[in-house]
Design a protein around this motif. Structure first.
Motif, PDB file in Angstrom:
ATOM      1  N   ASN A 152       6.603   8.239   4.736  1.00 33.48           N
ATOM      2  CA  ASN A 152       5.563   8.716   5.630  1.00 33.48           C
ATOM      3  C   ASN A 152       5.926   8.313   7.058  1.00 33.48           C
ATOM      4  N   VAL A 210       0.854  -1.184   0.000  1.00 30.40           N
ATOM      5  CA  VAL A 210       0.000   0.000   0.000  1.00 30.40           C
ATOM      6  C   VAL A 210       0.892   1.237   0.000  1.00 30.40           C
ATOM      7  N   ASP A 211       0.764   2.011  -1.040  1.00 30.09           N
ATOM      8  CA  ASP A 211       1.568   3.225  -1.103  1.00 30.09           C
ATOM      9  C   ASP A 211       0.969   4.295  -0.202  1.00 30.09           C
ATOM     10  N   ASP A 212       1.846   5.087   0.368  1.00 28.58           N
ATOM     11  CA  ASP A 212       1.363   6.194   1.186  1.00 28.58           C
ATOM     12  C   ASP A 212       0.974   7.348   0.271  1.00 28.58           C
ATOM     13  N   ALA A 213      -0.007   8.123   0.709  1.00 26.29           N
ATOM     14  CA  ALA A 213      -0.436   9.280  -0.076  1.00 26.29           C
ATOM     15  C   ALA A 213       0.734  10.251  -0.229  1.00 26.29           C
ATOM     16  N   VAL A 214       0.842  10.831  -1.390  1.00 30.62           N
ATOM     17  CA  VAL A 214       1.984  11.704  -1.698  1.00 30.62           C
ATOM     18  C   VAL A 214       2.151  12.809  -0.649  1.00 30.62           C
ATOM     19  N   GLU A 215       1.019  13.368  -0.195  1.00 25.77           N
ATOM     20  CA  GLU A 215       1.121  14.492   0.737  1.00 25.77           C
ATOM     21  C   GLU A 215       1.603  14.057   2.127  1.00 25.77           C
ATOM     22  N   SER A 216       1.576  12.741   2.390  1.00 23.13           N
ATOM     23  CA  SER A 216       2.039  12.274   3.705  1.00 23.13           C
ATOM     24  C   SER A 216       3.556  12.072   3.718  1.00 23.13           C
ATOM     25  N   ARG A 275       2.619   6.596  10.397  1.00 22.83           N
ATOM     26  CA  ARG A 275       1.844   5.384  10.149  1.00 22.83           C
ATOM     27  C   ARG A 275       2.509   4.256  10.936  1.00 22.83           C
TER      28      ARG A 275
END
Ligand code: GDP
Length: 471
Positions: A242, A61-67, A245
């Motif tokens: 990130n 699961v990739d982390d959202a870019v903004e995180s 998490r």
């Protein structure tokens, strides 16, 4: 967990197991045969879940870019023996501005982090050499962002320098060349740069892209320059993670400590690892009892690119094992037990890969390169073989020599081949005992030849999909 999946009461399942003569607790892990028997006993159908249902895959699961926030680079130092890897690691450790002030004492935990005057940080893996690097990669752990290739200016390119170049290229990791021992009267940095050209490494000074820097680990010369080049390379790589998490990381080193029990040095890749976190680590599980940094201080948490010793493991994991934080202890135990059973199965069922299976695997993956490691008895043979192999290509596959050299097949050749799924071609040479032993474990195939024509013919035939079953 099994009772849950069958929608039965846990107590009923335990009762049945007791009746069968298996005194278990409700959270205990049972073997597959028993589980299957129980499922049938309770009148349910057995459905084999996919591995991903039980196991946790990292990086799925990739982390959202903004995180994503910038993280420090992770650097490994490689090079020939006695060219100054250890001295350079020590000298770089000395550039840390926070080392003294916090009152911590240097601990060798397998990796350390230095903080520069501008507050930026760099993480160095403490085990120099390409074998550890490639063994980790073979286990799926690509923790190194940048390789520093140390070459002694008085000695020049040596066999292990060339091996290190091959290993780094195969991993696709950018390299910075540190030309060491420039304080010596017979140092010849220019000659090093020229010889590197023969191995397709064009340093900046020769109009190329690879950064190079002259240093003396002994006299502490050029270290600022080296740090600057690492930072520049790190910027180009845009390393991000990130921190906010559940943590994931990789085991760098692990041991059984007399007083503290199983201890693993983990390099966090993303998220933040905290005291009290429940985790799976390879085929082990646990709950973080304490975290200790590279200065021997207890810390409460460790974020991306930070190496820490983790206490609270059920057993000793292996270098390269992933660590993942999970929700519950039951889940941690389930995943760990599942992995242990997979390892057990592998031990009993794997056979060495043949050229044929290699080709079919390539076709499935639609790989465009067919990697090979070539060892031969003379420099002349090496050159002739590499030249002929490089000419072989079909519409979909191109042969590519990852590493070539004169002499018997060594441990280092095998770890490189294993990490890249390549067979090893021996021309009038054979593997030593240690190499054979590792090859057996890591499923690396050897092919021996004494006629170049046979060798190229077989590779060509294999690539054309015409290879018959191996004799
Ligand atoms: P490694 O085997 O690559 O880890 O090499 P070491 O760090 O153990 O260094 C090998 C030898 O070279 C030691 O005797 C060091 O003192 C020496 N050495 C390392 N760096 C330098 C340097 O910059 N200048 C000089 N003159 N000697 C060095």
């Amino acid at each position: 967990e099994l009772a849950n999946r069958m929608a039965e009461k846990g107590a009923d399942l335990v009762k049945s197991l007791f009746k069968m003569g298996m005194p278990v607790t409700v959270t205990q892990t049972i073997d597959q045969d028993t589980a299957e028997l129980m499922v049938t006993e309770f009148g349910h159908n057995i459905v084999r879940v996919s591995d991903s249902d039980i196991d946790i895959q990292t990086d799925t699961v990739d982390d959202a870019v903004e995180s994503l926030l910038p993280r420090p680079p992770v650097v490994t130092i490689m090079g020939h023996v006695d060219h100054g890897k250890t001295s350079l690691l020590d000298a770089l450790r000395g550039t840390d501005v926070v080392a003294g002030e916090a009152g911590g004492i240097t601990q060798h935990i397998g990796a350390y982090q230095v903080t520069q005057k501008d507050k930026s940080k760099i993480t160095f893996l403490d085990t120099p050499g390409h074998e550890a690097f490639t063994e980790m990669r073979q286990r799926g752990a690509n923790v190194t962002d940048i390789v520093i290739l140390v070459v002694a200016a008085d000695d020049g390119l040596m066999p292990q320098t060339i091996e290190a170049i091959s290993h780094t290229k195969a991993a696709g990791v950018p390299m910075i060349v540190a030309i060491n021992k420039i304080d010596k009267h017979d140092a010849n940095a220019q000659k090093v740069r020229e010889r590197l050209l023969e191995h397709d490494i064009q340093v900046e000074e020769m109009g190329g892209e690879t950064q190079d820097v002259e240093v003396s680990a002994l006299k502490k010369l050029g270290l600022d320059d080296l740090i600057e080049k690492i930072q520049l390379q790190a910027e180009l790589l845009e390393l991000r993670a990130n921190p906010d998490r559940s943590a994931e990381g990789t085991v760098i080193e692990a041991k059984l400590d007399k007083g503290r029990g199983p201890v693993a040095t983990v390099l966090v890749s993303r998220g933040t690892l905290r005291v009290g976190d429940i985790f799976v680590c390879g085929a082990e599980s646990g709950k973080v009892r304490a975290l200790i940094d590279d200065k021997g201080r207890q810390v409460k948490e460790a974020g991306p690119s930070v190496p820490v010793e983790v206490l609270g493991l059920s057993g000793v994991p292996m270098a390269g094992d992933p660590l993942q934080v999970v929700e519950t202890e039951a889940r941690a135990r389930e995943v760990a037990a599942y992995r242990a059973s997979v390892i057990q199965n592998k031990r009993t069922t794997t056979a060495p890969a043949s050229l044929e299976t290699m080709f079919s695997a390539l076709k499935e993956k639609q790989a465009i390169e067919y990697p090979l490691v070539v060892k031969a008895d003379t420099q002349g043979s090496v050159e002739a073989i590499v030249a002929s192999i490089n000419k072989i290509s079909t519409a979909d596959i191109r042969a590519r020599v990852l590493h070539s050299g004169v002499g018997g097949i060594t441990e280092s050749d095998v770890t490189l081949a294993a990490a890249s799924g390549a067979p090893i071609i021996g021309f009038n040479v054979r593997p030593n005992a240690k190499a054979r032993e590792i090859a057996e474990r890591s499923k690396v195939a050897f092919k021996y030849y004494d006629v170049i024509y046979d060798l190229t013919d077989e590779i060509r035939a294999g690539m054309a999909g015409e290879l018959g079953p191996e004799a």
